[in-house]
Enzyme design. Sequence first.
Site, PDB file in Angstrom:
ATOM      1  N   HIS A   1      36.990  34.140  44.731  1.00 35.69           N
ATOM      2  CA  HIS A   1      37.456  34.073  43.343  1.00 35.69           C
ATOM      3  C   HIS A   1      36.435  34.710  42.409  1.00 35.69           C
ATOM      4  O   HIS A   1      35.294  34.973  42.796  1.00 35.69           O
ATOM      5  CB  HIS A   1      37.707  32.625  42.919  1.00 35.69           C
ATOM      6  CG  HIS A   1      38.978  32.054  43.469  1.00 35.69           C
ATOM      7  ND1 HIS A   1      39.054  31.459  44.701  1.00 35.69           N
ATOM      8  CD2 HIS A   1      40.235  32.001  42.945  1.00 35.69           C
ATOM      9  CE1 HIS A   1      40.304  31.060  44.921  1.00 35.69           C
ATOM     10  NE2 HIS A   1      41.036  31.373  43.874  1.00 35.69           N
TER      11      HIS A   1
ATOM     12  N   LYS B   1      34.945  30.913  37.986  1.00 34.79           N
ATOM     13  CA  LYS B   1      35.601  29.733  38.549  1.00 34.79           C
ATOM     14  C   LYS B   1      34.583  28.636  38.782  1.00 34.79           C
ATOM     15  O   LYS B   1      33.529  28.863  39.389  1.00 34.79           O
ATOM     16  CB  LYS B   1      36.313  30.088  39.858  1.00 34.79           C
ATOM     17  CG  LYS B   1      37.155  28.943  40.423  1.00 34.79           C
ATOM     18  CD  LYS B   1      38.042  29.414  41.552  1.00 34.79           C
ATOM     19  CE  LYS B   1      38.849  28.269  42.142  1.00 34.79           C
ATOM     20  NZ  LYS B   1      39.724  27.632  41.138  1.00 34.79           N
TER      21      LYS B   1
END
Length: 252
Positions: A142, A146
């Site tokens: 990600h 995040k």
Amino acid sequence: MKKIILSGVQGRMGQVLQAQIAADPKLTVVAGIDQHPKITAAFPVYTTPAELTEAADVVIDFSHHSVVPDLVKACVEKNLPLVVATTGLDNDTKAMLQVASNVIPIFVSANMSLGINVLIKALQAISPALEADFNMEIVEKHHNQKKDAPSGTALLLADAINDTLAEPKTYIYGRHGLELDNPLSELGLHAVRGGTIPGEHTVIYAGPDEIIELKHTALSRDIFANGALKAAVFLADQPAGMYDMQDLLNQA
């Protein structure tokens, strides 16, 4: 026309949702919730869910796990169906959602992508046959903003696998050490963070002399907004209860 309230309205997903809703004549945003309002919107934006006064068909939440309990309370008090797409929920919040589903319809998924949820069906179909001989690992990637790791989606995939196994696996969050046994009873979850990666999940089945990999790559956040809107339209017409993406796929 479905009237929607967006929680986390000015975050990344909130902005994507606004754009998709604006392009659909059957949907409209009547209010937003955001702890840190930054811009003037075409609808009222509140800092807390308790301030809501607008009538709506459904609430979509892409916010922060810390604000979900207050949102659940407000939705129960105002009889608003709730789609929860926020990840990182603790056990107390999950239990709260379960109780609230006795009063209002609630839809919860750690990943609103239709593709991810079709992948879940595939994992559940093949995992029992591979349980006795294959190591199972999940690698997720990600963007560097995040906050939670492993991702809610990685845990969703792991739980989906475990639900089908005769002997559920123990989760290992990354590995380090010099004398690891790496038994078949473990399922490793590994997180990569960098750049602007929207989301990538790879499930690896590694057996004697053969490897199977199933991979899902999100190329934009549009897929999550699309799934959340489908969930919202579905949920708005449901009775009180707990729903997820499998319920949505099964009625398609």
